[in-house]
Design an enzyme around this catalytic site. Sequence first.
Site, PDB file in Angstrom:
ATOM      1  N   ASP A  48      -4.736  10.020   9.138  1.00 16.77           N
ATOM      2  CA  ASP A  48      -3.697   9.513   9.528  1.00 16.77           C
ATOM      3  C   ASP A  48      -3.164   9.797  10.972  1.00 16.77           C
ATOM      4  O   ASP A  48      -3.403  10.966  11.495  1.00 16.77           O
ATOM      5  CB  ASP A  48      -2.673   9.953   8.675  1.00 16.77           C
ATOM      6  CG  ASP A  48      -2.821   9.588   7.250  1.00 16.77           C
ATOM      7  OD1 ASP A  48      -3.332   8.404   7.037  1.00 16.77           O
ATOM      8  OD2 ASP A  48      -2.252  10.113   6.175  1.00 16.77           O
TER       9      ASP A  48
ATOM     10  N   GLU B  31       0.918  -1.365  -0.133  1.00 14.77           N
ATOM     11  CA  GLU B  31       0.098  -0.023  -0.085  1.00 14.77           C
ATOM     12  C   GLU B  31       0.936   1.255   0.009  1.00 14.77           C
ATOM     13  O   GLU B  31       1.969   1.413   0.746  1.00 14.77           O
ATOM     14  CB  GLU B  31      -0.833  -0.023   1.268  1.00 14.77           C
ATOM     15  CG  GLU B  31      -1.908   1.014   1.174  1.00 14.77           C
ATOM     16  CD  GLU B  31      -2.614   1.048   2.600  1.00 14.77           C
ATOM     17  OE1 GLU B  31      -3.279   1.893   2.956  1.00 14.77           O
ATOM     18  OE2 GLU B  31      -3.196  -0.248   2.946  1.00 14.77           O
TER      19      GLU B  31
END
EC number: 4.2.1.20
Length: 258
Positions: A58, A47
């Site tokens: 995040d 990824e």
Amino acid sequence: MGVEKIIAAFENGKKAFIPYVMGGDGGLEKLKERIRFLDEAGASIVEIGIPFSDPVADGPTIQRAGKRALDSGVTLKGIFQALIEVRQEVQIPFVLMTYLNPVLAFGKERFIESCLEAGVDGIIVPDLPYEEQDIIAPLLRVANIALIPLVTVTSPIERIEKITSESQGFVYAVTVAGVTGVRQNFKDEIRSYLEKVKEHVHLPVVAGFGISTREQIEEMITICDGVVVGSKVIELLENEKREEICELIHAVKETEEA
């Protein structure tokens, strides 16, 4: 290439270890070198994060990696060029993790053409609601690139079924309510949630967000078809502790053999 390549990573009961790397963290040569390493180490899919200035999903480790990439002047065009070059050397499936804004700023059609040139097999867009998927989903289907759906602990089962009904590749099951990052403990409710998702979807289910230890991987992999390890992989790559990444990959491979 494309959807079929992702599906092949789960064939015959295979369990997937999916490491996350931030595109351009440490430079584009470093991105290519890290992908080569992860491929050789036995990762199932890689990824690749697209750095963005407002990464709402995040945690601090991935945010810092994205900021380092942006501060060094890395562009989406540059990341695609690096992927084109390394794609000639590796067969591992590529899945991009990108927020919607960089896709729209780059241009949807141009973005998908670049994905095809770079051998990208799937994309994850964490800030794209299911109701707005048509912004990009039809174009991805034509290109045979999987749009990987995300489901969360708080998603009702009816919504999980709806979100995943026309999806391809795998289902990304977010194992925490919040942002990415290393966590110490996973509760029984997470196990129950993952079992529920597995029961109601037609695709492989991959657990992600907060998975960082061998013990967590071994626990998750008994329920799911794979795990995404992001923040921990970034930390280990940054500190050149690659043997520890290999150990995490082996933890998944060993469950296949058990």
